[in-house]
Design an enzyme around this catalytic site. Sequence first.
Site, mmCIF file in Angstrom:
data_model
loop_
_atom_site.group_PDB
_atom_site.id
_atom_site.type_symbol
_atom_site.label_atom_id
_atom_site.label_comp_id
_atom_site.label_asym_id
_atom_site.label_seq_id
_atom_site.Cartn_x
_atom_site.Cartn_y
_atom_site.Cartn_z
ATOM 1 N N SER A 149 0.842 -1.194 0.000
ATOM 2 C CA SER A 149 0.000 0.000 0.000
ATOM 3 C C SER A 149 0.885 1.255 0.000
ATOM 4 C CB SER A 149 -0.929 -0.049 1.215
ATOM 5 O OG SER A 149 -1.902 0.957 1.167
ATOM 6 N N ASP A 316 -8.866 -6.123 -4.869
ATOM 7 C CA ASP A 316 -8.410 -4.858 -4.275
ATOM 8 C C ASP A 316 -8.856 -3.722 -5.185
ATOM 9 O OD1 ASP A 316 -7.109 -2.687 -3.198
ATOM 10 O OD2 ASP A 316 -5.108 -3.574 -3.255
ATOM 11 N N HIS A 349 -8.188 -5.004 -0.347
ATOM 12 C CA HIS A 349 -6.870 -4.399 -0.127
ATOM 13 C C HIS A 349 -6.136 -5.042 1.048
ATOM 14 C CE1 HIS A 349 -3.765 -1.428 -0.512
ATOM 15 N NE2 HIS A 349 -3.986 -0.912 0.688
#
Length: 376
Positions: A149, A316, A349
């Site tokens: 991320s 995601d 995610h």
Amino acid sequence: MMLIAQPQAMTFDATLPLQSGASIRGYTLAYETYGRLNADKSNAVLICHALNASHHVAGVYEGQPKSEGWWDNMIGPGKPVDTDKFFVIGVNNLGSCFGSTGPMHVNPDTGKVYGADFPVVTVEDWVNAQARLLDALGIQTLAAVMGGSLGGMQALSWTLQYPGRVRHAVVVASAPNLNAENIAFNEVARRAIVTDPDFHRGHFYEHGVIPKRGLRIARMIGHITYLSDDVMNEKFGRQLREGLDLKYSTQDIEFQIESYLRYQGDKFSEYFDANTYLLITRALDYFDPARRHDGDLTRALAAARCKFLLVSFSTDWRFSPKRSREIVKALLDNRRELSYAEIDAPHGHDAFLLDDARYMKLVRSYFQGVAQELAA
């Protein structure tokens, strides 16, 4: 074998220039290390953290059995990033609220708590600060830099800011910049915080209050984006919290998903700093290495010299596989050596933090290759 983590800290007196034109001095970075640095200091792996994580990447604190690091399933003895082979470093970013200098600390120039006056920091600033820490540890070259991320953005930025200091970059569930939808989610979360009556324009410490209402809403918004629709439906569906009868109320908690989100928001508001949330989401918004190259990502990534592993997850939607493929294309256009995996996982995610067997096997195999390079 249980890995025991020991928090460390290092203070830097020299001024750190920031991308905004501001600077900061007399700052402290909190960090942890795992494993042993080899004789030629070539086996170091830097782990970059995402929004609400910290330097506590792996292991547990002595006497605290439930204090596992946020990526403990990934890093440790015999794990995919094997601390029997690598010297792993986790660093808490400037502006965070987990030990490194941030808005809750005293500004040495004024003698007052920074609060809202803490300077805006960027991904590039964090990388520069991390590089200074590595310098102090005597580490010139990283065997690998890794992050998921926002941590993946830092890993990517390392390859551009310090291309000669990185041999491998592992970029997981990340993107070359945020799209408009992601910036919009961040802005709604920030508005929830700054419009909380207890925010006091960021100087709430002086008033002895915390803008918990805003933090709760910000966390609820963020948490929705971390999960996939499939996971939310599988976990909660349309289940009611109490029994089967509707209350026909506009304010009571009725559905299980409502209860779950409020629980996550309440928990978050107890440990996370509101100014830190504003700073970190802004750093996310600002990251865009192609901006200085007229939006051309291929030109932006031409500076990178290392080998890459990129990983994305099918569900995601916050950092979709399409965004990882943009990085892959730009690297291939530059004839860089890379591996890319798009894993079909249902977790959204958050998949980059979870124990998907294919994902773990992939990372393990990649780092075994890195270890073999070091031994050659």
